[in-house]
Design a protein around this motif. Structure first.
Motif, short mmCIF file in Angstrom:
data_model
loop_
_atom_site.label_atom_id
_atom_site.label_comp_id
_atom_site.label_asym_id
_atom_site.label_seq_id
_atom_site.Cartn_x
_atom_site.Cartn_y
_atom_site.Cartn_z
N GLU A 3 -26.74 -22.87 5.93
CA GLU A 3 -25.95 -24.42 6.60
C GLU A 3 -26.03 -25.26 5.22
OE1 GLU A 3 -29.96 -24.47 8.05
OE2 GLU A 3 -28.91 -23.50 9.56
N LYS A 4 -26.42 -24.92 3.73
CA LYS A 4 -26.72 -25.98 2.90
C LYS A 4 -26.89 -25.59 1.09
CE LYS A 4 -31.53 -27.35 2.31
NZ LYS A 4 -32.52 -27.86 3.35
N ILE A 5 -26.55 -26.11 0.18
CA ILE A 5 -26.88 -25.47 -0.68
C ILE A 5 -28.33 -25.93 -1.75
CG2 ILE A 5 -25.71 -25.07 -3.71
CD1 ILE A 5 -23.29 -25.78 -2.59
N GLY A 6 -28.73 -24.67 -2.11
CA GLY A 6 -30.44 -25.58 -1.99
C GLY A 6 -30.45 -25.54 -3.28
N GLN A 7 -30.27 -24.55 -3.71
CA GLN A 7 -31.09 -25.10 -5.73
C GLN A 7 -29.71 -23.71 -6.74
OE1 GLN A 7 -34.31 -23.09 -6.18
NE2 GLN A 7 -35.81 -25.22 -5.36
N ILE A 8 -29.47 -24.63 -8.25
CA ILE A 8 -29.17 -23.81 -8.38
C ILE A 8 -29.24 -23.09 -9.89
CG2 ILE A 8 -26.83 -24.51 -10.15
CD1 ILE A 8 -25.61 -26.12 -8.13
#
Length: 125
Positions: A3-8
């Motif tokens: 659903e989304k990019i959380g952390q890099i």
């Protein structure tokens, strides 16, 4: 389903120094910092509180010890921003290493390096 990019995850040599670069020079905020027995485990930073995607500064040496096969290189990152011309001049005045400010079909873009030489691009769309 994703659903989304959380952390890099950013794997760095000196977490505190890289945190200070992002906070002091780029006005990022520390979202969370985990310290165990006086040793930094990870530091989460973001351009502002409440954003969905954050950077997590991980200790490169520790991660390599836990997982020797892992690629610890810096990912290619493109940030989006506004007033890129002003930001470019601000970064230069702060002594940040910056590349040329160029106009591309996607918008005005320049890159900059953190204090460990990791490059990040920023684009005005």
């Amino acid at each position: 389903m994703i659903e989304k990019i959380g952390q890099i995850m950013l794997y760095v040599e000196d977490q505190a120094a890289v945190r200070d670069f992002w906070v002091e020079k780029l006005d990022f905020v520390v979202v969370a910092e985990k310290v165990v027995n006086g040793e930094i485990q990870w530091i989460e930073i973001a351009p502002s509180k409440g954003v969905e995607t954050t950077f997590v500064l991980q200790n490169k040496k520790k991660v390599a010890e836990m997982n020797p096969e892992m690629n610890l290189g810096t990912p290619s990152m493109l940030l989006f921003g506004t007033n890129i011309g002003e930001l470019y001049e601000e970064y230069k005045n702060k002594g940040i290493t910056v590349g040329d400010l160029v106009d591309l079909p996607i918008g005005r873009v320049f890159n900059f390096a953190d204090n460990e030489g990791n490059y990040v691009a920023i684009c005005e769309r």
